[in-house]
Write a protein that holds these residues in place. Structure first.
Motif, PDB file in Angstrom:
ATOM      1  N   GLU A 138       8.401 -10.887   2.989  1.00  0.00           N
ATOM      2  CA  GLU A 138       9.069  -9.966   3.642  1.00  0.00           C
ATOM      3  C   GLU A 138      10.454 -10.030   3.997  1.00  0.00           C
ATOM      4  O   GLU A 138      11.484  -9.373   3.938  1.00  0.00           O
ATOM      5  CB  GLU A 138       8.419  -9.793   5.203  1.00  0.00           C
ATOM      6  CG  GLU A 138       6.930  -9.153   5.142  1.00  0.00           C
ATOM      7  CD  GLU A 138       6.102  -9.547   6.245  1.00  0.00           C
ATOM      8  OE1 GLU A 138       6.591 -10.263   7.403  1.00  0.00           O
ATOM      9  OE2 GLU A 138       4.940  -8.702   6.661  1.00  0.00           O
ATOM     10  N   SER A 197       7.078   1.096   2.054  1.00  0.00           N
ATOM     11  CA  SER A 197       7.012  -0.178   1.686  1.00  0.00           C
ATOM     12  C   SER A 197       6.882  -1.113   3.171  1.00  0.00           C
ATOM     13  O   SER A 197       7.091  -2.279   3.185  1.00  0.00           O
ATOM     14  CB  SER A 197       7.976  -0.758   0.955  1.00  0.00           C
ATOM     15  OG  SER A 197       9.383  -0.451   1.328  1.00  0.00           O
ATOM     16  N   GLN A 209       0.925  -1.319   0.071  1.00  0.00           N
ATOM     17  CA  GLN A 209       0.034   0.110   0.112  1.00  0.00           C
ATOM     18  C   GLN A 209       0.749   1.320   0.129  1.00  0.00           C
ATOM     19  O   GLN A 209       1.932   1.442   0.742  1.00  0.00           O
ATOM     20  CB  GLN A 209      -0.855  -0.010   1.226  1.00  0.00           C
ATOM     21  CG  GLN A 209      -2.001  -1.316   1.278  1.00  0.00           C
ATOM     22  CD  GLN A 209      -2.876  -1.172   2.343  1.00  0.00           C
ATOM     23  OE1 GLN A 209      -2.789  -0.190   3.243  1.00  0.00           O
ATOM     24  NE2 GLN A 209      -3.603  -2.099   2.555  1.00  0.00           N
ATOM     25  N   ARG A 256       4.350  -1.926   4.778  1.00  0.00           N
ATOM     26  CA  ARG A 256       3.012  -2.696   4.867  1.00  0.00           C
ATOM     27  C   ARG A 256       3.102  -3.793   3.589  1.00  0.00           C
ATOM     28  O   ARG A 256       2.349  -3.190   2.589  1.00  0.00           O
ATOM     29  CB  ARG A 256       1.790  -1.835   4.744  1.00  0.00           C
ATOM     30  CG  ARG A 256       0.387  -2.629   5.110  1.00  0.00           C
ATOM     31  CD  ARG A 256       0.467  -3.605   6.247  1.00  0.00           C
ATOM     32  NE  ARG A 256      -0.918  -4.205   6.391  1.00  0.00           N
ATOM     33  CZ  ARG A 256      -1.205  -5.310   6.976  1.00  0.00           C
ATOM     34  NH1 ARG A 256      -0.295  -5.674   7.743  1.00  0.00           N
ATOM     35  NH2 ARG A 256      -2.414  -5.599   7.226  1.00  0.00           N
ATOM     36  N   ASP A 265       1.224  -6.751   2.220  1.00  0.00           N
ATOM     37  CA  ASP A 265       0.133  -7.494   2.194  1.00  0.00           C
ATOM     38  C   ASP A 265      -0.469  -8.378   0.983  1.00  0.00           C
ATOM     39  O   ASP A 265       0.135  -8.257  -0.112  1.00  0.00           O
ATOM     40  CB  ASP A 265      -1.366  -6.699   2.405  1.00  0.00           C
ATOM     41  CG  ASP A 265      -2.442  -7.213   3.272  1.00  0.00           C
ATOM     42  OD1 ASP A 265      -2.179  -8.523   3.531  1.00  0.00           O
ATOM     43  OD2 ASP A 265      -3.391  -6.682   3.661  1.00  0.00           O
TER      44      ASP A 265
END
Length: 582
Positions: free
Chosen positions: A414, A464, A132, A466, A468
């Motif tokens: 991640e 960056s 997002q 977040r 998802d």
């Protein structure tokens, strides 16, 4: 930790069971001791057993076929077919059916596992990667996933997880390209930094494999230990070690050591369904194995009965003696008056009932496993109707999405993003000691003069944070459903029952909108921009109209002035004419 060759699953399991059954299983501790001597821990024996059900080797250890004859492997069966001689092996007529090898096993365990795997990671169903507020990092992560073949690896990982209860994924960089690796959980042992969060500290992969090598008496099979360790700083592959037949513990020497220096172990361990008290999760099929075995027994018995009925028994009612008798439609039998001959056939009710019971057991197994299979139907169903029919399976699929998404793919992404930033900052070196550079294909962007290629770049760290996953619907909705939903939402908004936000959120799911709030913001910005453009156009129009009015007034004034001057000139001429006449 003692492991066996992954390619010899059925044979080793069969050896374990035959060893335990040779003189009777005296106790569970003795069974564990026997399995350990043959190269498997109790955990691996259990996982191996579950994996055999998925691969269809669950009956490989059974020595006798369903008809009681000795089971023949591929080479023996070929030899019998060529020679036409079956040998003198006695039939196991007293062996209970539950210990025989079913002749027509139904691979329902494979169907159940693959069904849930397709719901999660088949083409068009795997989640989308979203970051997002950072489109550059989102594009970068998607490119890494494509190059590393993440989604095919997830399919294999889910297959392991659905079968044995656990899956293991890791990543590395090979010549600058990201690679996602799959690890067979049967041969893996993990240490955790934090058991609750599932952060892995160390992965140890150890198994025994066979290798055919030439010797003085021809080709011989030798066994070797293979070992690999992945830690927070290193990836170590050890040299293969010949298995000592005396049972001596092997001594491993590193063969290849890669210092990745990530500061974290690039491995994620995934439980199929959570089990807080065990390393492995809950398998898809562990709860239905007895039902599937009963199904295989019934279908095999019905198959045997129907085959036997295809060659019925000839019954002769006569006192004559026959030295030889030929049966078949090409032969005739001569009998004296008063004699008779007929074929004795079964009524078929037995096989029919067996197959009916097998179908019932199949329904039971699918119900317990919460698996709904696609059935062809002439009546078209809407996505909502399909959703209701598949409610039980989709409820379980939601749990699997959480396990493989939030606890599997997302942590792996991640870690990959963290490693990519370290490489970008020059903190990670290649195996030859040079600064590593990621090799990703460029992306196509619109520029002056048309599309052009541009290197991919990571966005700022603060944007960056977040990452998802966004999962789509399990089933595609029809155009008719989307139309009806849109009309319903528009009518509710027009009547004042709901506002624009709730009407939009209701319709969004029919158009595969993952973030309705972002769509509302975008719609509001577009509406505001359109309104500004309309205001500017009105101002320009007003200005133009005002200018036209001024021009018209000015032209009218000039025309009036010219008319007045013409009148004055006419008056002067008339006066001059009067003066001349005077």
């Amino acid at each position: 930790m003692h492991i066996v060759d992954p390619g010899k699953v059925a044979g080793i399991v069969g050896g374990v069971i035959r060893a335990m059954a040779s003189d009777g299983v005296r106790s569970s501790s003795e069974a564990i001791a026997r399995s350990t001597r043959l190269g498997m821990t109790p955990r691996q024996l259990r996982l191996n057993h579950l994996w055999a059900w998925y691969t269809g080797h669950q009956y490989a250890h059974r020595a006798h076929a369903w008809d009681g004859s000795k089971h023949l492997d591929i080479l023996d069966a070929q030899s019998v077919a060529e020679s036409g001689y079956t040998g003198t092996a006695a039939r196991a007529v007293d062996l209970p059916l539950r210990f025989r090898r079913p002749s027509v096993p139904y691979r329902l365990a494979t169907v159940i596992v693959d069904r849930f795997t397709s719901l999660l990671f088949s083409s068009g169903r795997h989640p989308d990667i979203r970051v997002q507020g950072d489109p550059d990092t989102e594009d970068y992560l998607n490119a890494m996933a494509d190059v590393a073949r993440l989604w095919p690896a997830c399919i294999q990982a889910r297959t392991y997880g659905g079968s044995v209860g656990s899956a293991c994924l890791s990543f590395k960089f090979s010549t600058g390209k990201p690679v996602v690796e799959n690890h067979d959980p049967r041969w893996c042992d993990v240490e955790f930094v934090d058991r609750e969060s599932g952060v892995v500290k160390k992965l140890t992969k150890l198994y025994m494999n066979s290798k055919d090598e030439p010797g003085p008496q021809g080709w011989q099979t030798h066994w070797y230990w293979y070992r690999r360790e992945i830690t927070e700083t290193q990836d170590i592959l050890y040299r293969p070690v010949r298995v000592d037949e005396g049972g001596k513990a092997p001594t491993f020497v590193p063969d290849r050591v890669i210092n990745h220096n990530f500061g974290f172990c690039p491995v994620v361990w995934i439980q199929n369904e959570p089990d807080q008290h065990a390393l492995d999760g809950v398998s898809d099929i562990a709860c239905v194995l007895e039902l599937i075995e009963g199904l295989d027994q019934l279908t095999s018995q019905a198959h045997r009965g129907i085959l036997a009925n295809c060659d019925p028994t000839l019954v002769l009612t006569t006192d004559m003696e026959f030295s030889s008798l030929r049966k078949g439609s090409d032969n005739a039998i001569k009998l004296p008056p008063g004699s008779g001959a007929q074929y004795l056939e079964i009524s078929g009710s037995g096989p029919e009932r067996a197959l009916a019971m097998a179908a019932q057991l199949r329904r039971y197994a699918l119900e317990v496993a919460q698996c709904v299979l696609d059935n062809a139907s002439e009546v078209a169903q809407t996505a909502t109707e399909v959703q209701r029919s598949y409610a039980s399976m989709l409820a379980r699929a939601d749990i699997l999405r959480e396990q493989y998404g939030q606890r599997g793919v997302l942590p792996l992404l991640e870690l990959m993003l963290k490693a990519a930033r370290m490489i970008e900052q020059g903190e990670v070196l290649s195996p030859d000691g040079q600064q590593m550079e990621l090799d990703l294909p460029p992306r196509m962007v619109d520029g002056e003069g048309g599309p052009k290629l541009q290197p991919r770049q990571l966005g700022p760290v603060e944007l960056s944070a977040r990452v998802d996953l966004q999962w789509g619907p399990y089933f595609e909705r029809t155009v008719d459903e989307a139309l009806k939903a849109t009309q319903t939402a528009a009518a509710a908004k027009a009547s004042g029952l709901v506002d624009a936000e709730h009407a939009t959120k209701y319709v969004a799911r029919y158009f595969d909108v993952q973030d309705p709030e972002a769509m509302l913001r975008s719609m509001a910005e577009a509406a505001a921009e359109q309104q500004r453009e309309m205001d500017e156009q009105m101002m320009v129009a007003a200005a133009v109209k005002g200018g036209e009015d001024v021009f018209a007034a000015h032209a009218a004034a000039e025309a009036a002035e010219e008319a007045a001057e013409e009148d004055d000139e006419e008056d002067d001429e008339e006066d001059d004419e009067e003066d001349d006449e005077s």
